[in-house]
Design a protein around this motif. Sequence first.
Motif, mmCIF file in Angstrom:
data_model
loop_
_atom_site.group_PDB
_atom_site.id
_atom_site.type_symbol
_atom_site.label_atom_id
_atom_site.label_comp_id
_atom_site.label_asym_id
_atom_site.label_seq_id
_atom_site.Cartn_x
_atom_site.Cartn_y
_atom_site.Cartn_z
ATOM 1 N N THR A 1 -43.411 -9.876 7.010
ATOM 2 C CA THR A 1 -41.990 -10.126 6.483
ATOM 3 C C THR A 1 -41.696 -9.082 5.279
ATOM 4 O OG1 THR A 1 -43.116 -11.721 4.835
ATOM 5 C CG2 THR A 1 -42.292 -12.565 6.699
ATOM 6 N N ASP A 2 -42.480 -8.406 4.706
ATOM 7 C CA ASP A 2 -42.055 -7.497 3.680
ATOM 8 C C ASP A 2 -41.603 -6.174 4.309
ATOM 9 O OD1 ASP A 2 -42.824 -9.425 1.886
ATOM 10 O OD2 ASP A 2 -44.490 -8.227 1.373
ATOM 11 N N LEU A 3 -41.866 -5.990 5.613
ATOM 12 C CA LEU A 3 -41.268 -4.776 6.278
ATOM 13 C C LEU A 3 -40.142 -5.196 7.242
ATOM 14 C CD1 LEU A 3 -41.663 -1.759 5.589
ATOM 15 C CD2 LEU A 3 -43.342 -1.971 7.679
ATOM 16 N N PRO A 4 -39.270 -5.927 7.040
ATOM 17 C CA PRO A 4 -38.215 -6.296 8.075
ATOM 18 C C PRO A 4 -37.467 -5.310 8.590
ATOM 19 C CG PRO A 4 -37.290 -6.800 5.834
ATOM 20 C CD PRO A 4 -38.794 -6.215 5.661
ATOM 21 N N GLY A 5 -37.240 -5.416 9.846
ATOM 22 C CA GLY A 5 -36.187 -4.393 10.559
ATOM 23 C C GLY A 5 -36.624 -3.076 10.156
ATOM 24 N N HIS A 6 -37.616 -2.530 10.409
ATOM 25 C CA HIS A 6 -38.144 -0.936 10.355
ATOM 26 C C HIS A 6 -37.040 -0.579 11.080
ATOM 27 C CE1 HIS A 6 -40.026 2.792 10.744
ATOM 28 N NE2 HIS A 6 -40.470 2.385 9.938
ATOM 29 N N PRO A 7 -36.299 0.756 10.750
ATOM 30 C CA PRO A 7 -35.256 1.256 11.628
ATOM 31 C C PRO A 7 -35.917 1.836 13.013
ATOM 32 C CG PRO A 7 -34.867 1.959 9.429
ATOM 33 C CD PRO A 7 -36.382 1.096 9.473
ATOM 34 N N GLY A 8 -37.134 2.357 12.980
ATOM 35 C CA GLY A 8 -37.872 2.796 14.193
ATOM 36 C C GLY A 8 -38.250 1.706 15.262
ATOM 37 N N ALA A 9 -38.582 0.751 14.559
ATOM 38 C CA ALA A 9 -38.972 -0.599 15.488
ATOM 39 C C ALA A 9 -37.768 -1.055 16.080
ATOM 40 C CB ALA A 9 -39.512 -1.533 14.658
ATOM 41 N N ARG A 10 -36.571 -1.248 15.513
ATOM 42 C CA ARG A 10 -35.181 -1.590 16.061
ATOM 43 C C ARG A 10 -34.869 -0.640 17.213
ATOM 44 N NH1 ARG A 10 -33.336 -3.240 11.840
ATOM 45 N NH2 ARG A 10 -32.736 -1.098 11.062
ATOM 46 N N GLU A 11 -35.130 0.640 17.004
ATOM 47 C CA GLU A 11 -34.833 1.557 17.884
ATOM 48 C C GLU A 11 -35.603 1.463 19.010
ATOM 49 O OE1 GLU A 11 -35.869 6.227 17.928
ATOM 50 O OE2 GLU A 11 -34.699 5.624 16.216
ATOM 51 N N LEU A 12 -36.922 1.215 18.686
ATOM 52 C CA LEU A 12 -37.982 1.148 19.945
ATOM 53 C C LEU A 12 -37.646 0.083 20.731
ATOM 54 C CD1 LEU A 12 -40.627 2.301 21.409
ATOM 55 C CD2 LEU A 12 -41.610 0.568 19.787
ATOM 56 N N LEU A 13 -37.335 -0.973 20.320
ATOM 57 C CA LEU A 13 -36.776 -2.274 20.924
ATOM 58 C C LEU A 13 -35.726 -2.319 21.750
ATOM 59 C CD1 LEU A 13 -37.871 -5.030 18.284
ATOM 60 C CD2 LEU A 13 -39.108 -4.547 20.447
ATOM 61 N N GLU A 14 -34.661 -1.300 21.266
ATOM 62 C CA GLU A 14 -33.531 -0.988 22.328
ATOM 63 C C GLU A 14 -33.714 -0.078 23.096
ATOM 64 O OE1 GLU A 14 -30.770 0.305 19.114
ATOM 65 O OE2 GLU A 14 -30.671 -1.639 18.334
ATOM 66 N N ALA A 15 -34.584 0.979 22.946
ATOM 67 C CA ALA A 15 -35.088 1.678 24.057
ATOM 68 C C ALA A 15 -35.789 1.208 25.034
ATOM 69 C CB ALA A 15 -35.959 2.980 23.538
ATOM 70 N N LEU A 16 -36.769 0.131 24.714
ATOM 71 C CA LEU A 16 -37.543 -0.594 25.562
ATOM 72 C C LEU A 16 -36.691 -1.438 26.528
ATOM 73 C CD1 LEU A 16 -40.849 -1.849 23.803
ATOM 74 C CD2 LEU A 16 -40.832 -0.781 25.714
#
Length: 189
Positions: free
Chosen positions: A104-119
Motif C-alpha cells: 500500500t505504500d508504493l501504490p500505482g508504480h508507473p512501471g507496474a501500470r505500464e507492465l499491466l497494460e502491456a500484458l
Amino acid sequence: MAQILDAATAVFAETGYEAASANAIAQRAGISPGSLYQFFSGKQAIAAALAERFLAEMRTAHADAFATSGIAELPLARLMDRIIDPIVAFNLANPGLKALFVGTDLPGHPGARELLEALAGRVEAIVAIRAPSLDATQRARCATVCLQIVRSMMALITNAPETERATFVADLKTILTRYLAPIDEAIEG
C-alpha cells in the motif's frame, strides 16, 4: 547496489513492504545503515530501484512467453505451457515482487501500470490471432479475465509448499484452458 537490492528482495518477501525497514535491509546486506544511505535515500528509493529491476526482468520473461510467432498452430494446452511456465518461474524466482506491487505504500508504480497494460495488450493480441471473430471489447474482456485468473492463482502457487505447487500450476492451466476453449477458434480436434 546489487547487494542491497538482493537483500531488499529477501526482506520484502519475508516481512512485506510496510514492515520492512532500511536498517533491516542494511543488516541483511551485511553493511551499515550509513553505507546503505550512500546509495539510497531510504526504503522507498530502494523499492523504486528494485521495482525497476523487476520490471526489466519481467519484460524479458513476458516477451518470450507472449511471442506471437507460431501461436495459431499450437494446441491450447501447449500455449498455456508456453505462457504460464515462464511467468510462474519468474514469480518463484522473485518472491519480493508481490510485496512491491501490492504494497500500500508504493501504490500505482508507473512501471507496474505500464507492465499491466502491456500484458493486457499481449494477451489481447494472442486472442485476436486465435479467435479473430471477437471484437475489440470482447478481446479486452477476455484479456482482463485471464490476467485476473493468473493474478489470483499466482498467490496460491507462490505460497504453496513445493510438493503441491505443480498441482496449482496444473489447475491454473486447466482453468485458463477451459475458459478459453469455447472462444479459441484455432484448436485442432
